[in-house]
Design an enzyme around this catalytic site. Structure first.
Site, short mmCIF file in Angstrom:
data_model
loop_
_atom_site.label_atom_id
_atom_site.label_comp_id
_atom_site.label_asym_id
_atom_site.label_seq_id
_atom_site.Cartn_x
_atom_site.Cartn_y
_atom_site.Cartn_z
N ASP A 1 34.36 10.08 46.23
CA ASP A 1 34.79 11.11 45.28
C ASP A 1 34.03 11.01 43.96
O ASP A 1 33.65 9.91 43.54
CB ASP A 1 36.29 10.92 45.05
N GLU B 1 30.19 13.09 46.78
CA GLU B 1 30.52 14.38 46.18
C GLU B 1 29.78 14.52 44.85
O GLU B 1 30.09 13.83 43.89
CB GLU B 1 32.03 14.50 45.95
#
Length: 619
Positions: free
Chosen positions: A329, A358
């Site tokens: 993330d 990400e």
């Protein structure tokens, strides 16, 4: 009197010296024999614990280093575990002189056979993204748990609804039956936050599954069940921040453990400052050191003990749960040097493992900066095998946003793929049309099922590893504007009494059943078609709202023709003679024969996928 006073002082001194200590936290509390990462740094936390000396008494395990900090409540103890150490449980003892003042068991385990050689995901896979709290409530008894700050309230779109590991495990046959080969749940670790805890991104214990989802053992059992059905388990890892209710925040190990000294200072989200040679240093610092919100303290990975802790935590979960991949993330928000060290450590331990980062940017150059093999001007050495293809995601959503006549939309999608030269390995990117942070694709196309199906076909046939979002297969739509709690709505049939059930088909409309069947047949076909997994891509410039591309590998060829127009279009095969001259074909979804000797009729708002068969003597 003096004698009595001296006696009292002596007794008090002895009592102080003999007082009991408690180890409140020992992380990690277990490890494995035979890991390349055999020097394991334990974080030991407890009141006044730094005044004690650690000792272990297990063959093949020695204390090789002890670090004390300014905070007297922490010890960092490094164990060196020999390759021939015997598995078993032993105590980490903390001594006050010759006396054992505190102890905590430590488990040394044998690795599963082939653990280091595990294979991660690749373009042969299809990833299914779920929000666990919103998928299936398999155990209503854990919806609300004593000691957890937020109780379940299904009526609140932003509250906890009760989905759990038991529900996921009970429906893994559905996941596998749809043709998905990898499962990506958003974070399952403890989020003991007072609000918005359902999404999982404000972690309060990095070694514990949230009890409202289940236990660590339940997580490991889910992974084993998934593997038995041919589905790998991805973990959503958060390296950038924690939740404000993490126990660290009550007693920080060091003053620099949290950026800005533990005081909220927002990030500027200027992700380009990492690569921008003209960026002001304070802008770059504000990006990587700023917090997402007051509830998400930003971690300082430049602290060597914290960096080691995070690396070991990822290794621990891979080994413990038998993971096949990691989705990381907010990737670029963390310290760049740490990200290199983290990625390298994982791939050193598991060379065939897969990770995807990400980086929410529409710039291919910004995303490519982080992929393994990229030679960066700033000297950053990346180790991530894959990145989420946000640039293609943005172009795809624009291309299918609404029905338009002509080439508007498809040209942008075509040109975005032309940027693949910027990536070290574009075929390893993860492609997607929607995720938990975006509006759903069906909302993006204003409920147009034809456009939705085209986008699904594109994801299944373009280069890269496709990722799909739970519930979209049964036309979950959600709001047109971002509203996270409603976008991450409950999966139909995941709760007792639901009128609709995506798992059994009960209550679904004809169009919902058709969409589900379409994606199922598409993915099951893809599983058995290596050319759309690993073949080369050749695409042709869009003309009159029609976009054509081929996947080919020297043996097999697949042709894809996308017609975004509301009405049918005629496609002349002569333009594609390189692949179609003297060939025959069949429609993948219908099985009907296709002739390339005459113009092809493409229905409006459709994806036509054709298996191309070359005869003897054809090129």
């Amino acid at each position: 009197m003096r004698l009595l006073l001296a006696l009292c002082l002596c007794l008090c001194s002895a009592a102080a010296q003999a007082r009991e200590f408690a180890i409140d936290h020992l992380e990690p509390a277990s490890w494995w024999v035979g890991m390349k990462h055999h020097r394991v740094e334990l974080m030991v936390h407890g009141q006044g614990i730094a005044s004690l000396a650690p000792r272990v008494g297990h063959p093949g395990v020695v204390v090789s280093d002890v670090q004390k900090l300014a905070n007297p409540n922490y010890l960092f103890v490094t164990l060196d575990i020999a390759a021939d150490a015997a598995p078993g449980t032993f105590d980490i003892e903390l001594l006050q002189g010759d006396r054992v003042a505190a102890r905590r068991p430590f488990l040394l385990q044998a690795r599963e056979a082939g653990s280091a050689a595990r294979k991660g995901f690749d373009p042969a896979d299809a990833i299914y993204l779920i929000t666990p709290d919103r998928f299936v409530n398999g155990d209503p008894g854990n919806d609300s748990v004593p000691g957890m700050r937020e109780a379940a309230d299904r009526k609140d779109p932003n509250g906890r609804h009760g989905g759990d590991l038991a529900g996921i495990a009970a429906h893994m046959d559905y996941v596998a039956g749809m043709g998905f080969t990898q499962l990506w749940p958003t974070p399952l670790l403890e989020n003991n936050q007072p609000r918005f805890s359902y999404h999982g991104y404000a972690i309060t214990d990095l070694y514990r599954i949230d009890p409202r989802f289940g236990s660590n053992e339940d997580y490991r059992a889910l992974s084993a069940r998934a593997r038995g059905l041919g589905v790998g388990l991805l973990m959503d890892v958060v390296l950038n921040h924690i939740g404000s209710s993490h126990w660290w925040m009550q007693d920080l190990p060091t003053a620099d453990w949290i950026n800005h000294g533990g005081t909220f200072s927002p990030t500027n989200h200027l992700r380009s400052t990492v690569q921008d040679p003209h960026a002001a240093p304070q802008d770059h610092a504000a990006f990587v050191e700023g917090w997402f919100s007051p509830g998400m303290p930003d971690l300082n990975q430049r602290n060597p003990h914290l960096a080691t802790y995070l690396i070991q935590n990822s290794l621990w979960w891979i080994e413990y749960a038998g993971l096949s991949g990691i989705r990381e993330d907010t990737f670029g928000y963390a310290d760049s040097q740490f990200l290199s060290a983290w990625g390298k450590a994982i791939l050193d331990e598991y060379p065939g493992f897969s990770m995807v980062g990400e980086e929410w940017s529409g710039s291919p150059a910004t995303v490519a900066h982080w992929q393994r093999g990229k030679a960066n001007a700033d000297g950053h050495v990346p180790w991530m095998p894959s990145m989420m293809d946000f640039p293609l995601h943005i172009a795809l959503r624009e291309a299918f946003k609404e029905a338009k006549e002509g080439d508007v939309g498809f040209t942008g999608l075509y040109e975005m793929l032309g940027n693949d030269y910027l990536y070290p390995e574009a075929a390893s990117l993860v492609v997607f049309a929607e995720n938990h942070d975006t509006t759903r694709l069906l909302a993006n196309v204003d409920g147009d099922v034809g456009l939705f199906k085209m986008a699904m076909a594109y994801l299944a046939t373009v280069r890269g590893t496709p990722q799909f979002f739970y519930g979209s297969e049964v036309l979950m739509q959600g709001p047109r504007e971002r509203d996270d709690g409603r976008i991450r709505a409950d999966m139909p049939g995941g709760w007792r009494g639901d009128a609709k059930n995506a798992f059994t088909g009960t209550g679904l409309s004809a169009s919902e059943l058709d969409a589900q069947d379409y994606l199922r047949r598409l993915l099951q076909w893809r599983k058995g078609t290596p050319v759309v997994q690993h073949g080369k891509l050749r695409h042709y410039g869009p003309e009159d709202g029609v976009y054509v591309y081929f996947r080919h590998d020297g043996k097999d060829t697949v042709m894809v023709a996308l017609n975004r127009n509301a009405t049918a279009r005629t496609l002349l095969p002569a333009r594609f003679a390189e692949y179609l001259d003297g060939a025959t074909g069949s429609d993948v979804m219908t099985g009907t024969a296709v002739s390339f000797e005459r113009p092809l009729s493409l229905p409006g708002k459709s994806a036509t996928i054709m298996q191309v068969r070359r005869g003897p003597g054809t090129r």
